[in-house]
Design a protein around this motif. Sequence first.
Motif, PDB file in Angstrom:
ATOM      1  N   SER A  47      -2.805   9.762   9.584  1.00  0.00           N
ATOM      2  CA  SER A  47      -3.259   8.493  10.155  1.00  0.00           C
ATOM      3  C   SER A  47      -3.522   8.693  11.644  1.00  0.00           C
ATOM      4  CB  SER A  47      -2.199   7.412   9.968  1.00  0.00           C
ATOM      5  OG  SER A  47      -2.431   6.313  10.841  1.00  0.00           O
ATOM      6  N   VAL A  48      -4.700   8.249  12.094  1.00  0.00           N
ATOM      7  CA  VAL A  48      -5.051   8.322  13.516  1.00  0.00           C
ATOM      8  C   VAL A  48      -5.412   6.914  13.975  1.00  0.00           C
ATOM      9  CG1 VAL A  48      -6.531   9.369  15.267  1.00  0.00           C
ATOM     10  CG2 VAL A  48      -5.950  10.659  13.187  1.00  0.00           C
ATOM     11  N   GLU A  91      -3.383  -6.470  17.054  1.00  0.00           N
ATOM     12  CA  GLU A  91      -4.140  -5.845  15.969  1.00  0.00           C
ATOM     13  C   GLU A  91      -3.801  -4.363  15.857  1.00  0.00           C
ATOM     14  OE1 GLU A  91      -8.317  -6.955  15.387  1.00  0.00           O
ATOM     15  OE2 GLU A  91      -8.021  -8.483  16.921  1.00  0.00           O
ATOM     16  N   GLN A  92      -3.661  -3.682  17.003  1.00  0.00           N
ATOM     17  CA  GLN A  92      -3.291  -2.271  16.921  1.00  0.00           C
ATOM     18  C   GLN A  92      -1.873  -2.103  16.376  1.00  0.00           C
ATOM     19  OE1 GLN A  92      -2.032   0.296  20.133  1.00  0.00           O
ATOM     20  NE2 GLN A  92      -3.644   1.783  19.644  1.00  0.00           N
ATOM     21  N   LEU A  93      -0.960  -2.947  16.822  1.00  0.00           N
ATOM     22  CA  LEU A  93       0.416  -2.864  16.324  1.00  0.00           C
ATOM     23  C   LEU A  93       0.460  -3.087  14.817  1.00  0.00           C
ATOM     24  CD1 LEU A  93       2.334  -4.821  19.115  1.00  0.00           C
ATOM     25  CD2 LEU A  93       2.321  -2.342  18.743  1.00  0.00           C
ATOM     26  N   GLN A  97       1.889  -0.398  12.125  1.00  0.00           N
ATOM     27  CA  GLN A  97       2.968  -0.800  11.228  1.00  0.00           C
ATOM     28  C   GLN A  97       2.568  -0.620   9.765  1.00  0.00           C
ATOM     29  OE1 GLN A  97       4.311  -4.910  11.657  1.00  0.00           O
ATOM     30  NE2 GLN A  97       6.402  -4.237  11.287  1.00  0.00           N
ATOM     31  N   THR A  98       1.338  -0.985   9.439  1.00  0.00           N
ATOM     32  CA  THR A  98       0.854  -0.818   8.069  1.00  0.00           C
ATOM     33  C   THR A  98       0.858   0.646   7.658  1.00  0.00           C
ATOM     34  OG1 THR A  98      -0.530  -2.798   8.186  1.00  0.00           O
ATOM     35  CG2 THR A  98      -1.117  -1.157   6.524  1.00  0.00           C
ATOM     36  N   ASP A  99       0.371   1.508   8.519  1.00  0.00           N
ATOM     37  CA  ASP A  99       0.296   2.932   8.192  1.00  0.00           C
ATOM     38  C   ASP A  99       1.671   3.585   8.132  1.00  0.00           C
ATOM     39  OD1 ASP A  99      -2.375   2.562   8.081  1.00  0.00           O
ATOM     40  OD2 ASP A  99      -2.918   3.971   9.668  1.00  0.00           O
ATOM     41  N   LEU A 100       2.601   3.119   8.951  1.00  0.00           N
ATOM     42  CA  LEU A 100       3.962   3.657   8.891  1.00  0.00           C
ATOM     43  C   LEU A 100       4.618   3.368   7.541  1.00  0.00           C
ATOM     44  CD1 LEU A 100       5.254   2.721  12.458  1.00  0.00           C
ATOM     45  CD2 LEU A 100       4.945   5.039  11.585  1.00  0.00           C
TER      46      LEU A 100
END
Length: 340
Positions: A47-48, A91-93, A97-100
């Motif tokens: 994930s980037v 939005e970035q957070l 969080q979703t990718d984690l």
Amino acid sequence: MKKRLIAMLLAGAMCASIAGCSTGTGSTGTESGDESAGSDGAQYHISVVLKTLAAEYWQFVEAGVNAYAEEHPDEVSVEVKGPPSETSFQEQLNMIQTDLGDDTYDGYIISPLQQDMVANLIADTEKPVIALDTDIESDKVLSFVGTGNEAAAKLGAVAAVEAAKEAGWENIQCIEIAGVQGDSTNTARMNGYKAGIEEAGGDFLEDEVQYADATATRAVDAMNGIISRHPEGIAIICANNDDMAIAAAKAARDSGNENYANTIFLGFNGDRAACEAIIAGNLTMSVAQMAYEMGYKSVEAMVQALNGEEIDPVIDSGSEVVTPENAEARLATLDEQLGG
């Protein structure tokens, strides 16, 4: 591991059901790997999350990330995303969080908009994290990949003093139009400018630094103030970014004060707009960040870490000074990196 295998098999079946799987592009970013990103059996899936994909600088970072994955399709696939702007903090957070929480990812490369908040988000992850462009103070971060801002600014400052000498300046003084006061990147660049100017024999007027919040509009105001206080001219005006340097140079031209005709205007970033301004004679020089190389090196380092290799805690992606002599070559390189 079992979940990941099942996910990969399902994704493979989906690819077989359509007329080929190619690089996908969406509103948040791109996936890159072989002919299908993240579902082609690559060893690692990364994930980037960048600060945005809307700005030219980040498009070069993205191109570098994708280039490494495309060169090593059996080794790694990447999914690149970013919010609409560098002020889209929540939005970035949410993306991070979703990718984690996604078990299919083996590691995370993150360019944080809010360093402290991102540090909190990654506090419990057991997977490797690499900070890109902006560091994250966390024991979960294996490495920071980015520009050595102080060293790069120093390189540009030394070149600016030499250019000022060639332009006929005897009293070589420099005033900086800075970014946001207290920002770590701004401070590093300021320290580098000061060190380079003084090492090359110039005088960095530290008490006259003008903070312009990294905006072109405020840089114009700052430049007009400098001209008012120094009608005799200043040899070097250095800025925290190219937008401010270009705006300051225009303000000097518009002022009609001929004592600023030979002033050296030094910017930072070295992007396409800066190269074009240098070629047109509207900017003297710029310190170029290697955004493409930054993206490339971040994925390379992540793969090394996942393979169990030791990686450096800081990986400098490099810099160079763009001048009228090499601006066209730099512009050609940028076009090539974006596939232009």
